[in-house]
Design an enzyme around this catalytic site. Sequence first.
Site, PDB file in Angstrom:
ATOM      1  N   HIS A  64      30.573  -9.559 -63.551  1.00  0.00           N
ATOM      2  CA  HIS A  64      30.962 -10.906 -63.139  1.00  0.00           C
ATOM      3  C   HIS A  64      30.257 -11.214 -61.828  1.00  0.00           C
ATOM      4  O   HIS A  64      30.264 -10.408 -60.900  1.00  0.00           O
ATOM      5  CB  HIS A  64      32.483 -10.966 -62.972  1.00  0.00           C
ATOM      6  CG  HIS A  64      32.947 -12.192 -62.260  1.00  0.00           C
ATOM      7  ND1 HIS A  64      32.503 -13.457 -62.582  1.00  0.00           N
ATOM      8  CD2 HIS A  64      33.816 -12.353 -61.226  1.00  0.00           C
ATOM      9  CE1 HIS A  64      33.080 -14.336 -61.781  1.00  0.00           C
ATOM     10  NE2 HIS A  64      33.875 -13.694 -60.951  1.00  0.00           N
ATOM     11  N   ASN A 112      29.430 -18.351 -58.228  1.00  0.00           N
ATOM     12  CA  ASN A 112      30.505 -17.793 -59.045  1.00  0.00           C
ATOM     13  C   ASN A 112      30.952 -18.858 -60.039  1.00  0.00           C
ATOM     14  O   ASN A 112      31.634 -19.817 -59.682  1.00  0.00           O
ATOM     15  CB  ASN A 112      31.665 -17.370 -58.148  1.00  0.00           C
ATOM     16  CG  ASN A 112      32.810 -16.721 -58.922  1.00  0.00           C
ATOM     17  OD1 ASN A 112      32.880 -16.807 -60.145  1.00  0.00           O
ATOM     18  ND2 ASN A 112      33.720 -16.079 -58.213  1.00  0.00           N
ATOM     19  N   CYS A 158      38.292 -15.482 -64.016  1.00  0.00           N
ATOM     20  CA  CYS A 158      36.942 -14.919 -64.036  1.00  0.00           C
ATOM     21  C   CYS A 158      36.762 -13.809 -65.069  1.00  0.00           C
ATOM     22  O   CYS A 158      35.638 -13.496 -65.453  1.00  0.00           O
ATOM     23  CB  CYS A 158      36.565 -14.412 -62.651  1.00  0.00           C
ATOM     24  SG  CYS A 158      36.567 -15.704 -61.388  1.00  0.00           S
TER      25      CYS A 158
END
Length: 323
Positions: free
Chosen positions: A250, A280, A113
């Site tokens: 993020h 996500n 990520c």
Amino acid sequence: MIRSVVVGCGSYLPERILTNADLAKMVDTTDEWIVDRSGIKQRHIAAEGELTSDLALKASQAALKNAGLTASDVDLIVLATATPDETFPATACRVQHGLGMTRGFAFDVQAVCSGFIYALATADNFIKAGQARTALVIGAETFSRILDWNDRTTCVLFADGAGALVLQAQDGEGTNDDRGILTTHLHSDGRHHDLLYVDGGPSSTQTTGKLRMLGKEVFRHAVVNLADVVKETLQAVNMTADQIDWLVPHQANKRIIDGTARKLGLSTDKVVLTVDHHGNTSAASVPLALAEATADGRIKPGQMVLLEAMGGGFTWGSALVRW
């Protein structure tokens, strides 16, 4: 000094939308449960046969169009992904071919990520070193391909998408008033491997594997690490949080984002939030959020934009950009 200035931004999301109601028919969950724990209401899922490189190529084409440039202007592609098309070659090379680009160089980076922040820092350093003048930086993922769709703690969180920025070398004065990337900060700590990982790979199981996560532990580390790296970033350029126009985090979990903002004393009005409709998307989440916030006019030229992310490894990092 040379600065890496953002001159274009683009994104691509697969057509298929998977809502919480859809997921409730697949696993033991509810819309309320998902929203309460993550803030996610829907996410995009790649079509059968739609590859990470396909998403990345469309985001790259959009970014180049936004920049008013063509593939012939690009001499570096850095693509962040944890879900490449193949073990090798790099997915970036497939994007290079898809763009019709026959010069320069292309490669992938893998920091889950945090991947886009790592890719951005990498491209910035190539530009500052004079080894590239125009770089395409991409975050692209098809995380739906590595999910255990029977695990309600993970399959409700992750999704697919791609975002891209075009960076160009421009002369700056070496002050915070310069446009472009002002500073980047990267970290990792391999001790926490077992908290977020995929249980497969060429060298271990010879399979792709599925994503495994201990969510509560990841949450605890994320809030602390992200707040710390943001403070480190601000100290590096002698700035305070109130001088930031936008925080683009993020998009992992609304709780993590809210917790980080509180630790920094940042108003939620200054935070770009897309997790509710993107889910996500790992390395794609920051550039997807940037593309949305620039397209709708929230992020304007000259504003100070702070990017941050944390992912498996653990890896985490930040970038401060004068837009």
